[in-house]
Design a protein around this motif. Structure first.
Motif, PDB file in Angstrom:
ATOM      1  N   PRO A  99      10.167   6.000 -24.641  1.00  0.00           N
ATOM      2  CA  PRO A  99       9.846   6.982 -23.585  1.00  0.00           C
ATOM      3  C   PRO A  99       8.468   7.604 -23.706  1.00  0.00           C
ATOM      4  CG  PRO A  99      12.089   7.303 -24.354  1.00  0.00           C
ATOM      5  CD  PRO A  99      11.462   6.310 -25.277  1.00  0.00           C
ATOM      6  N   LEU A 100       7.894   7.626 -24.917  1.00  0.00           N
ATOM      7  CA  LEU A 100       6.555   8.189 -25.080  1.00  0.00           C
ATOM      8  C   LEU A 100       5.498   7.350 -24.361  1.00  0.00           C
ATOM      9  CD1 LEU A 100       6.732   9.146 -28.875  1.00  0.00           C
ATOM     10  CD2 LEU A 100       7.093  10.633 -26.892  1.00  0.00           C
ATOM     11  N   GLY A 101       5.810   6.046 -24.157  1.00  0.00           N
ATOM     12  CA  GLY A 101       4.837   5.180 -23.496  1.00  0.00           C
ATOM     13  C   GLY A 101       5.126   4.930 -22.037  1.00  0.00           C
ATOM     14  N   MET A 102       6.179   5.529 -21.509  1.00  0.00           N
ATOM     15  CA  MET A 102       6.510   5.337 -20.092  1.00  0.00           C
ATOM     16  C   MET A 102       5.583   6.189 -19.229  1.00  0.00           C
ATOM     17  SD  MET A 102      10.648   5.196 -19.840  1.00  0.00           S
ATOM     18  CE  MET A 102      11.610   3.950 -20.691  1.00  0.00           C
ATOM     19  N   TYR A 103       5.021   5.529 -18.214  1.00  0.00           N
ATOM     20  CA  TYR A 103       4.131   6.249 -17.308  1.00  0.00           C
ATOM     21  C   TYR A 103       4.198   5.585 -15.944  1.00  0.00           C
ATOM     22  CZ  TYR A 103      -0.172   7.462 -14.878  1.00  0.00           C
ATOM     23  OH  TYR A 103      -1.070   7.865 -13.932  1.00  0.00           O
ATOM     24  N   SER A 104       4.304   6.372 -14.923  1.00  0.00           N
ATOM     25  CA  SER A 104       4.310   5.839 -13.570  1.00  0.00           C
ATOM     26  C   SER A 104       3.301   6.606 -12.720  1.00  0.00           C
ATOM     27  CB  SER A 104       5.709   5.957 -12.942  1.00  0.00           C
ATOM     28  OG  SER A 104       5.671   5.509 -11.604  1.00  0.00           O
ATOM     29  N   PRO A 105       2.250   5.912 -12.244  1.00  0.00           N
ATOM     30  CA  PRO A 105       1.274   6.589 -11.380  1.00  0.00           C
ATOM     31  C   PRO A 105       1.870   6.957 -10.030  1.00  0.00           C
ATOM     32  CG  PRO A 105       0.836   4.235 -11.477  1.00  0.00           C
ATOM     33  CD  PRO A 105       1.905   4.502 -12.483  1.00  0.00           C
ATOM     34  N   CYS A 106       3.087   6.465  -9.741  1.00  0.00           N
ATOM     35  CA  CYS A 106       3.727   6.829  -8.472  1.00  0.00           C
ATOM     36  C   CYS A 106       4.138   8.298  -8.465  1.00  0.00           C
ATOM     37  CB  CYS A 106       4.957   5.955  -8.234  1.00  0.00           C
ATOM     38  SG  CYS A 106       4.581   4.193  -8.179  1.00  0.00           S
ATOM     39  N   ILE A 107       4.337   8.869  -9.657  1.00  0.00           N
ATOM     40  CA  ILE A 107       4.732  10.275  -9.759  1.00  0.00           C
ATOM     41  C   ILE A 107       3.452  11.104  -9.841  1.00  0.00           C
ATOM     42  CG2 ILE A 107       6.040  11.966 -11.078  1.00  0.00           C
ATOM     43  CD1 ILE A 107       7.711   9.651 -12.161  1.00  0.00           C
ATOM     44  N   ARG A 108       3.146  11.827  -8.782  1.00  0.00           N
ATOM     45  CA  ARG A 108       1.880  12.552  -8.707  1.00  0.00           C
ATOM     46  C   ARG A 108       2.114  13.977  -8.249  1.00  0.00           C
ATOM     47  NH1 ARG A 108      -2.293   8.793  -7.874  1.00  0.00           N
ATOM     48  NH2 ARG A 108      -3.690  10.567  -7.986  1.00  0.00           N
ATOM     49  N   GLU A 109       1.156  14.820  -8.548  1.00  0.00           N
ATOM     50  CA  GLU A 109       1.191  16.186  -8.049  1.00  0.00           C
ATOM     51  C   GLU A 109       0.925  16.196  -6.541  1.00  0.00           C
ATOM     52  OE1 GLU A 109       1.909  18.924  -9.653  1.00  0.00           O
ATOM     53  OE2 GLU A 109       2.163  17.995 -11.623  1.00  0.00           O
ATOM     54  N   MET A 110       1.492  17.175  -5.859  1.00  0.00           N
ATOM     55  CA  MET A 110       1.286  17.287  -4.423  1.00  0.00           C
ATOM     56  C   MET A 110      -0.206  17.435  -4.110  1.00  0.00           C
ATOM     57  SD  MET A 110       4.135  17.122  -2.692  1.00  0.00           S
ATOM     58  CE  MET A 110       3.716  17.970  -1.165  1.00  0.00           C
ATOM     59  N   GLY A 111      -0.664  16.651  -3.147  1.00  0.00           N
ATOM     60  CA  GLY A 111      -2.057  16.757  -2.724  1.00  0.00           C
ATOM     61  C   GLY A 111      -3.023  15.903  -3.497  1.00  0.00           C
ATOM     62  N   THR A 112      -2.549  15.172  -4.541  1.00  0.00           N
ATOM     63  CA  THR A 112      -3.469  14.354  -5.345  1.00  0.00           C
ATOM     64  C   THR A 112      -3.429  12.886  -4.955  1.00  0.00           C
ATOM     65  OG1 THR A 112      -1.784  13.989  -7.059  1.00  0.00           O
ATOM     66  CG2 THR A 112      -3.214  15.922  -7.297  1.00  0.00           C
ATOM     67  N   LEU A 113      -2.523  12.496  -4.058  1.00  0.00           N
ATOM     68  CA  LEU A 113      -2.419  11.098  -3.655  1.00  0.00           C
ATOM     69  C   LEU A 113      -3.410  10.807  -2.534  1.00  0.00           C
ATOM     70  CD1 LEU A 113      -0.720   8.568  -4.274  1.00  0.00           C
ATOM     71  CD2 LEU A 113       0.752   9.205  -2.370  1.00  0.00           C
ATOM     72  N   GLY A 114      -4.117   9.695  -2.645  1.00  0.00           N
ATOM     73  CA  GLY A 114      -5.106   9.318  -1.648  1.00  0.00           C
ATOM     74  C   GLY A 114      -4.458   8.866  -0.351  1.00  0.00           C
ATOM     75  N   PRO A 115      -5.269   8.508   0.641  1.00  0.00           N
ATOM     76  CA  PRO A 115      -4.723   8.067   1.929  1.00  0.00           C
ATOM     77  C   PRO A 115      -3.936   6.773   1.794  1.00  0.00           C
ATOM     78  CG  PRO A 115      -7.088   7.640   1.805  1.00  0.00           C
ATOM     79  CD  PRO A 115      -6.743   8.467   0.607  1.00  0.00           C
ATOM     80  N   LYS A 116      -2.920   6.621   2.605  1.00  0.00           N
ATOM     81  CA  LYS A 116      -2.086   5.428   2.573  1.00  0.00           C
ATOM     82  C   LYS A 116      -2.884   4.222   3.066  1.00  0.00           C
ATOM     83  CE  LYS A 116       0.935   4.548   5.767  1.00  0.00           C
ATOM     84  NZ  LYS A 116       2.116   4.563   6.659  1.00  0.00           N
ATOM     85  N   PRO A 117      -2.832   3.084   2.356  1.00  0.00           N
ATOM     86  CA  PRO A 117      -3.530   1.884   2.832  1.00  0.00           C
ATOM     87  C   PRO A 117      -2.971   1.429   4.180  1.00  0.00           C
ATOM     88  CG  PRO A 117      -2.829   1.643   0.542  1.00  0.00           C
ATOM     89  CD  PRO A 117      -2.166   2.876   1.061  1.00  0.00           C
ATOM     90  N   ALA A 118      -3.817   0.781   4.965  1.00  0.00           N
ATOM     91  CA  ALA A 118      -3.369   0.263   6.259  1.00  0.00           C
ATOM     92  C   ALA A 118      -2.376  -0.875   6.042  1.00  0.00           C
ATOM     93  CB  ALA A 118      -4.572  -0.221   7.067  1.00  0.00           C
ATOM     94  N   LEU A 119      -1.333  -0.917   6.851  1.00  0.00           N
ATOM     95  CA  LEU A 119      -0.317  -1.973   6.771  1.00  0.00           C
ATOM     96  C   LEU A 119      -0.697  -3.082   7.749  1.00  0.00           C
ATOM     97  CD1 LEU A 119       2.407  -2.965   5.694  1.00  0.00           C
ATOM     98  CD2 LEU A 119       3.512  -1.723   7.560  1.00  0.00           C
ATOM     99  N   ILE A 120      -1.094  -4.220   7.208  1.00  0.00           N
ATOM    100  CA  ILE A 120      -1.564  -5.341   8.009  1.00  0.00           C
ATOM    101  C   ILE A 120      -0.501  -6.439   8.008  1.00  0.00           C
ATOM    102  CG2 ILE A 120      -3.399  -7.024   8.347  1.00  0.00           C
ATOM    103  CD1 ILE A 120      -4.409  -4.199   8.575  1.00  0.00           C
ATOM    104  N   GLY A 121      -0.154  -6.933   9.186  1.00  0.00           N
ATOM    105  CA  GLY A 121       0.820  -8.014   9.298  1.00  0.00           C
ATOM    106  C   GLY A 121       0.185  -9.354   8.974  1.00  0.00           C
ATOM    107  N   HIS A 122       0.520  -9.913   7.799  1.00  0.00           N
ATOM    108  CA  HIS A 122      -0.057 -11.183   7.349  1.00  0.00           C
ATOM    109  C   HIS A 122       0.500 -12.333   8.182  1.00  0.00           C
ATOM    110  CE1 HIS A 122      -2.075 -13.784   4.510  1.00  0.00           C
ATOM    111  NE2 HIS A 122      -0.962 -14.475   4.310  1.00  0.00           N
ATOM    112  N   ARG A 123      -0.343 -12.919   9.026  1.00  0.00           N
ATOM    113  CA  ARG A 123       0.069 -13.919  10.011  1.00  0.00           C
ATOM    114  C   ARG A 123       1.157 -13.352  10.926  1.00  0.00           C
ATOM    115  NH1 ARG A 123       1.045 -18.721   5.674  1.00  0.00           N
ATOM    116  NH2 ARG A 123      -0.628 -18.042   4.286  1.00  0.00           N
ATOM    117  N   GLY A 124       1.077 -12.057  11.152  1.00  0.00           N
ATOM    118  CA  GLY A 124       2.076 -11.379  11.969  1.00  0.00           C
ATOM    119  C   GLY A 124       3.202 -10.854  11.107  1.00  0.00           C
TER     120      GLY A 124
END
Length: 448
Positions: free
Chosen positions: A214-239
């Motif tokens: 557990p000392l080495g477990m880390y997830s960048p998905c868990i962030r403080e409010m307001g520190t996450l950048g803009p969501k990437p655009a969702l592009i349909g690959h070949r639709g």
């Protein structure tokens, strides 16, 4: 005179009989031998137990590795399609085989542990010995092949631990708890200190590792409010190629219907100069060319005229081959619509995107040698974008890098996009405003 006959009492052991029968095919009691807990078992038969444990571990590692790579199954199937020449879901076959082999070796290991708990000597049947070697060989060969041929897959596995690590950790602790009593029982009954160390040592070492993990477990998905950048655009690959035939009008409409920010496609040039959408070099995989033009099935797509391309069906293959693992069943209306799809032109594609205010990004394929538009292909594409479709320029994400300077001079207003990572200075120098990268190429620091 009273005669007393001492009768031997034969105790029924149906549970042990089943365990020994499935493990060693020794269903009769006289075929089995008992062993005292903690006694050293160094005969040839007992040495197969560590081999069984190794097969279990390696098959588990491969099953997890392959199971977590589902985002890349299509790339794997594409690799095989390029080498074999026909489309098949090899990724699904490997997943099923890996799951079956893991279940098989897991059952053998459970049987072995139960027999040891019952004080029975282990005798693995010869067929299970062969099966154990098959599982071990298959797992090692597949792991080696992944490490050599598909090194990027390791990034996917590392990313997956950000989600699965807590569950894997809890599962490992549960297994160690279940093993605590058998390990302690055999260690206490061991007749030598060395044997006790061999039994208890690895168990305590694994517990220590589980304690420190557990000392080495880390997830960048868990962030403080307001520190996450803009969501990437969702592009349909070949639709939306899991919902409709790729690079068709239906596929792009499905992307729009599901709220995609943009559409991605591949552009080729017909023999008479019409830009159309096609990913493959040939038309065999995504059209019925084998039925319409059987003698030209292996011919490059760019060597067909647009009139010839219009006669092909670009949707029946989708319902027949089901190109993706986990594809859901289509409604009757969608099946009918998919059956009637045809090859789409770049002009129609751009008009559709413009009418729904969607971004567009595409790979451009230069026509092969001896093609009449080999040196005019770029001009034909730009004419369709600027004059024929008249799409809003800020919706075009220009990806092709070799002609970027020329395109920036004749068609200002495009959002120039890079398909690889580069220093900020280089991006600014070439007026790059967006990046189009595989998700495994971006770290959490890069995203920030």
């Amino acid at each position: 005179v009273v005669r007393r006959h001492l009768l031997q009492q034969y105790e029924q052991q149906p549970f042990v009989s089943c365990l020994a029968g499935f493990y060693s095919c020794r269903w009769k009691r006289y075929q089995r031998e008992r062993t005292e807990p903690g006694k050293c078992c160094c005969n040839r038969e007992c040495m197969f137990f560590p081999l069984l444990v190794a097969a279990f571990c390696f098959s588990l590692v491969f099953l997890y590795t392959w199971g977590e790579g589902k985002n890349d199954y299509n790339s794997f199937d594409w690799y095989n399609y390029g080498n074999l020449g026909y489309w098949f879901l090899w990724s699904l076959v490997i997943l099923i085989v890996a799951a079956v082999l893991f279940a098989y070796v897991s059952l053998l290991l459970v049987l072995a542990m139960c027999l040891l708990a019952e004080g029975q000597r282990l005798y693995l049947h010869w067929s299970h010995k062969i099966g154990t070697f098959v599982v071990l060989g298959f797992s090692l060969a597949c792991l080696f092949a992944l490490s050599v041929l598909w090194r990027d897959h390791r990034k996917t596995v590392r990313l997956s631990f950000q989600v699965t690590a807590p569950y894997l950790h809890i599962g490992a602790i549960a297994i160690m708890v279940l093993l605590a009593w058998p390990v302690a029982f055999h260690a206490i009954r061991a007749d030598k200190k060395v044997t006790q160390v061999i039994i208890v040592g690895p168990y305590l070492a694994i517990l220590l590792i589980l304690f420190l993990i557990p000392l080495g477990m880390y997830s960048p998905c868990i962030r403080e409010m307001g520190t996450l950048g803009p969501k990437p655009a969702l592009i349909g690959h070949r639709g939306a190629p899991m919902l409709a035939p790729e690079n068709t009008e239906m596929s792009f409409l499905k992307t729009i219907e599901h709220g995609g920010d943009g559409l991605e496609t591949d552009v080729a040039i017909s023999y008479d100069g019409v830009p159309f959408l096609m990913h493959d070099d040939t038309l065999r995989r995504t059209t019925n060319i084998a039925e319409v033009y059987p003698n030209d099935a292996g011919k490059a797509a760019s060597f067909f005229s647009w009139d010839a391309l219009q006669k092909l069906n670009a949707g029946k293959w989708f319902l027949k081959n089901k190109p993706f693992v986990g594809m859901g069943s289509l409604s009757k209306a969608d099946q009918k619509q998919a059956m009637n799809q045809s090859i789409y032109t770049l002009s129609s594609f751009l008009r559709l995107a413009d009418s729904h205010n969607k971004l567009v990004i595409f790979d451009l394929y230069r026509p092969p040698e001896k093609h009449p538009y080999r040196n005019l292909w770029l001009r034909k594409v730009l004419d369709v974008i600027l004059k024929e479709s008249k799409i809003k320029r800020h919706l075009v994400l220009w990806l092709h890098n070799s002609v970027r300077s020329f395109v920036q001079s004749v068609a200002p207003g495009f959002q120039h996009t890079m398909g690889r990572k580069a220093p900020i200075e280089d991006l600014l120098k070439h007026n790059i405003v967006k990046l189009n990268l595989v998700y495994t190429d971006m770290s959490s620091e890069d995203i920030r």
